[in-house]
Motif scaffolding. Structure first.
Motif, mmCIF file in Angstrom:
data_model
loop_
_atom_site.group_PDB
_atom_site.id
_atom_site.type_symbol
_atom_site.label_atom_id
_atom_site.label_comp_id
_atom_site.label_asym_id
_atom_site.label_seq_id
_atom_site.Cartn_x
_atom_site.Cartn_y
_atom_site.Cartn_z
ATOM 1 N N GLY A 6 4.918 -28.382 28.830
ATOM 2 C CA GLY A 6 4.180 -28.288 30.084
ATOM 3 C C GLY A 6 4.908 -27.541 31.182
ATOM 4 N N TYR A 7 6.108 -27.034 30.887
ATOM 5 C CA TYR A 7 6.901 -26.334 31.886
ATOM 6 C C TYR A 7 7.455 -25.035 31.314
ATOM 7 C CZ TYR A 7 6.817 -30.712 34.493
ATOM 8 O OH TYR A 7 6.416 -31.812 35.182
ATOM 9 N N TRP A 41 12.846 -25.385 36.168
ATOM 10 C CA TRP A 41 11.564 -25.360 35.471
ATOM 11 C C TRP A 41 10.433 -25.125 36.457
ATOM 12 C CZ3 TRP A 41 12.163 -25.651 30.309
ATOM 13 C CH2 TRP A 41 13.316 -26.260 29.818
ATOM 14 N N LYS A 42 9.405 -24.463 35.985
ATOM 15 C CA LYS A 42 8.178 -24.254 36.765
ATOM 16 C C LYS A 42 7.044 -24.956 36.025
ATOM 17 C CE LYS A 42 4.976 -20.603 38.063
ATOM 18 N NZ LYS A 42 4.614 -19.217 37.812
ATOM 19 N N SER A 43 6.270 -25.761 36.756
ATOM 20 C CA SER A 43 5.134 -26.468 36.152
ATOM 21 C C SER A 43 4.073 -25.487 35.685
ATOM 22 C CB SER A 43 4.481 -27.421 37.159
ATOM 23 O OG SER A 43 5.362 -28.432 37.511
ATOM 24 N N SER A 44 3.511 -25.766 34.521
ATOM 25 C CA SER A 44 2.398 -24.973 34.004
ATOM 26 C C SER A 44 1.087 -25.647 34.392
ATOM 27 C CB SER A 44 2.479 -24.890 32.479
ATOM 28 O OG SER A 44 3.661 -24.252 32.083
ATOM 29 N N THR A 45 -0.009 -24.965 34.143
ATOM 30 C CA THR A 45 -1.334 -25.538 34.352
ATOM 31 C C THR A 45 -1.870 -25.984 32.996
ATOM 32 O OG1 THR A 45 -1.743 -24.075 36.229
ATOM 33 C CG2 THR A 45 -3.670 -25.049 35.195
ATOM 34 N N THR A 75 -2.014 -29.074 37.603
ATOM 35 C CA THR A 75 -0.607 -28.772 37.415
ATOM 36 C C THR A 75 0.065 -29.905 36.653
ATOM 37 O OG1 THR A 75 -0.587 -27.525 39.481
ATOM 38 C CG2 THR A 75 1.537 -28.213 38.622
ATOM 39 N N VAL A 76 0.828 -29.557 35.627
ATOM 40 C CA VAL A 76 1.560 -30.549 34.836
ATOM 41 C C VAL A 76 2.470 -31.348 35.768
ATOM 42 C CG1 VAL A 76 3.301 -30.853 33.033
ATOM 43 C CG2 VAL A 76 1.467 -29.176 32.728
ATOM 44 N N GLY A 77 2.437 -32.662 35.631
ATOM 45 C CA GLY A 77 3.253 -33.540 36.466
ATOM 46 C C GLY A 77 2.500 -34.133 37.643
ATOM 47 N N ASP A 78 1.364 -33.530 38.021
ATOM 48 C CA ASP A 78 0.544 -34.080 39.101
ATOM 49 C C ASP A 78 -0.355 -35.177 38.544
ATOM 50 O OD1 ASP A 78 1.666 -32.248 40.802
ATOM 51 O OD2 ASP A 78 -0.147 -31.052 41.094
#
Length: 96
Positions: A6-7, A41-45, A75-78
């Protein structure tokens, strides 16, 4: 290379909150010391599915309300949220 579902890996940094970033393929020189690098890391959608069900009148099973099925993304993590639907003749039971 490390992975995190997811990132997307965007680089590494020598300090947790450092603004400078070592990009993939960058070279560093380490001389007679231990070095800790922190992954950035950057969150993915991601898409997800929201399904609504109604309890059957003739048994204790449930049937999907196909016309109300949604496939939003976020957004992954939200935290994902969904609308509570109201159907005539049905009462929402938050304990289920």
């Amino acid at each position: 290379m490390s992975t995190r579902p997811g990132y997307e890996f965007t680089g590494g940094t020598p300090r947790r909150t450092a603004p400078e970033r070592l990009m993939r393929g960058s070279a560093i020189t380490i001389e007679n010391t231990n070095v800790t690098l922190y992954a950035q890391w950057k969150s993915s959608t991601a898409s997800y599915r929201v399904e609504y069900y109604q309890q059957n009148l003739k048994d204790d099973n449930y049937s999907i309300v196909a016309d109300d099925t949604l496939t939003p993304s976020g957004t992954v993590g939200d935290t994902a949220t969904a609308e509570i639907k109201e159907y005539e003749g049905f009462t929402y039971n938050e304990t289920v």
